[in-house]
Design a protein around this motif. Structure first.
Motif, PDB file in Angstrom:
ATOM      1  N   THR A  19       0.839  -1.205   0.000  1.00 26.88           N
ATOM      2  CA  THR A  19       0.000   0.000   0.000  1.00 26.88           C
ATOM      3  C   THR A  19       0.872   1.253   0.000  1.00 26.88           C
ATOM      4  O   THR A  19       0.646   2.193  -0.776  1.00 26.88           O
ATOM      5  CB  THR A  19      -0.933  -0.001   1.225  1.00 26.88           C
ATOM      6  OG1 THR A  19      -1.748  -1.174   1.195  1.00 26.88           O
ATOM      7  CG2 THR A  19      -1.825   1.231   1.248  1.00 26.88           C
ATOM      8  N   ALA A  26      -4.338   4.261   2.283  1.00 25.84           N
ATOM      9  CA  ALA A  26      -4.970   3.134   2.968  1.00 25.84           C
ATOM     10  C   ALA A  26      -5.633   2.210   1.951  1.00 25.84           C
ATOM     11  O   ALA A  26      -5.968   2.626   0.837  1.00 25.84           O
ATOM     12  CB  ALA A  26      -6.009   3.624   3.969  1.00 25.84           C
ATOM     13  N   VAL A 107      -7.047   6.199  -1.767  1.00 28.07           N
ATOM     14  CA  VAL A 107      -7.395   4.954  -1.080  1.00 28.07           C
ATOM     15  C   VAL A 107      -7.653   3.864  -2.111  1.00 28.07           C
ATOM     16  O   VAL A 107      -8.138   4.120  -3.214  1.00 28.07           O
ATOM     17  CB  VAL A 107      -8.642   5.119  -0.173  1.00 28.07           C
ATOM     18  CG1 VAL A 107      -8.336   6.060   0.993  1.00 28.07           C
ATOM     19  CG2 VAL A 107      -9.847   5.606  -0.960  1.00 28.07           C
ATOM     20  N   GLN A 130     -10.044   7.434  -5.419  1.00 24.44           N
ATOM     21  CA  GLN A 130     -10.327   6.013  -5.214  1.00 24.44           C
ATOM     22  C   GLN A 130      -9.749   5.194  -6.364  1.00 24.44           C
ATOM     23  O   GLN A 130      -9.981   5.496  -7.535  1.00 24.44           O
ATOM     24  CB  GLN A 130     -11.839   5.777  -5.124  1.00 24.44           C
ATOM     25  CG  GLN A 130     -12.497   6.425  -3.917  1.00 24.44           C
ATOM     26  CD  GLN A 130     -13.989   6.136  -3.856  1.00 24.44           C
ATOM     27  OE1 GLN A 130     -14.619   5.763  -4.844  1.00 24.44           O
ATOM     28  NE2 GLN A 130     -14.581   6.322  -2.676  1.00 24.44           N
TER      29      GLN A 130
END
Length: 369
Positions: A19, A26, A107, A130
């Motif tokens: 990540t 996250a 994320v 996203q």
């Protein structure tokens, strides 16, 4: 096989490192193969939010509806040492995640996350881009561990045991659906926890790769494509295709079945570390095209397999990804003569240091029943 072998605690740290390396703040993993891969928790996909929040920096935590807390606590996720955050019916779990996570620029969302959940997260974490968590986890998930390979061998043996019974289910006068019902029962009896799919394509239906089942009555002299698979209690999947004929098949079918068998063998022989995914596809396609059947091979040669029946890597033209030890995928070329009949031969292979290991071992020749 111990769940600690298939779902090791160290996987959480590996996912966190991936990540951070991808530049994400996250990962948000809702019930999906992604969540199960990282935690071992096979959570129910409900309208109530269950979500592993895995920051690149800081402590991971699992949002879980209070009524699902006992299931979570009895899952392999309980070994991870992370906080379980139960929420009640009047809470807004998305707001809780947003508040605890704070400001992040990007994320990763579980590939199978529902749209309604991704939109709620968009509102709860404003300004965060996203992306798919799969882009972060793909490198981990493609390279199967020794325990994962053992689970795939177990799945392969179980589906082989079902194919061994198929000749006893096939006869003229039975419908595809009747045969499929027997196969589904055999899949569970062989040790699978679920039946993922049963394809019984007789005669012209065999020329439709994803036909599944119908009430068509199987006739004497017809080839029958049987493609079956399920998920084992381990979470790992099986998938194998064999072709049968109820009595003597047509001469033109016998001719191209021989071509198909040589193509599948060539593709399997081409599996080795460093070979590109597309080169395995080409190995099968070249044999089929050379015999004049190229236009009848209408799909990729294979797909990855693990916690999903279809996952990366995909064995298809244009995929230059080099194979590495631990990659697991199908090799399943097919030839389909629309309106007449079709055939496909499929095995699951694992790339090893030396080449390729098949986990399916049933004979690949045409079985006449």
């Amino acid at each position: 096989m111990e769940s600690s072998d298939l779902y090791p605690v160290a996987r959480l740290a590996a996912a966190r490192e991936a990540t951070a390396a991808a530049g994400l703040g996250a990962l948000l993993l809702t019930p999906s193969p992604d969540l199960r891969y990282v935690t071992g928790y096979e959570a129910l996909p409900l309208e109530r939010l269950t979500c592993l929040v895995l920051p690149a920096e800081g402590e991971a935590f699992l949002m879980v509806p209070r009524l699902e807390l006992p299931a979570a606590e009895h899952s392999p996720a309980s070994r991870l040492g992370i906080e379980f955050v139960p929420w009640d019916e009047t809470d807004d779990p998305y707001a809780v995640v947003g508040a605890r996570l704070g400001a992040v620029g990007k994320v990763g969302l579980a590939d199978r996350m529902w749209a309604m959940q991704s939109l709620r997260f968009r509102d709860a974490i404003p300004g965060a881009e996203q992306v798919l968590a799969g882009t972060v986890l793909r490198g981990l998930r493609m390279r199967k561990s020794a325990a994962e390979v053992a689970a795939l061998r177990e799945a392969g043996a179980a589906i082989d045991a079902v194919h061994a019974q198929v000749p006893g289910f096939l006869r003229a006068g039975r419908t595809e659906r009747e045969v499929g019902r027997d196969i589904a029962e055999a899949i569970i009896a062989a040790g699978h926890s679920t039946v993922d799919f049963v394809i019984v394509g007789s005669g012209p239906n065999g020329a439709s790769p994803h036909h599944e089942l119908s009430d068509r009555v199987i006739q004497a002299g017809e080839p029958v494509v049987v493609d079956i698979g399920g998920q084992m209690p381990s979470g790992y999947c099986s998938d194998s295709t064999r072709v049968y004929s109820v009595g003597e098949p047509p001469a033109d079918f016998v001719k191209y079945y021989d071509v198909l068998q040589r193509a599948q063998e060539a593709a399997c022989a081409a599996v080795r570390p460093g070979a590109s995914c597309e080169s395995i596809d080409a190995a099968a396609r070249e044999v089929i095209a050379a015999e004049g059947y190229g236009e009848h091979f209408i799909h990729r040669t294979g797909h990855g397999i693990g916690l999903e029946t279809h996952e990366e890597p995909y064995i298809v033209a244009g995929n230059t990804e080099p194979l590495a030890p631990g990659f697991a995928f199908s090799v399943e070329p097919g030839i389909y003569l629309r309106g007449a009949h079709g055939a496909r031969i499929e095995d699951i292979l694992v790339c090893t240091e030396e080449g390729g290991e098949r986990v399916n071992h049933r004979p690949r020749g045409l079985v006449i029943v």
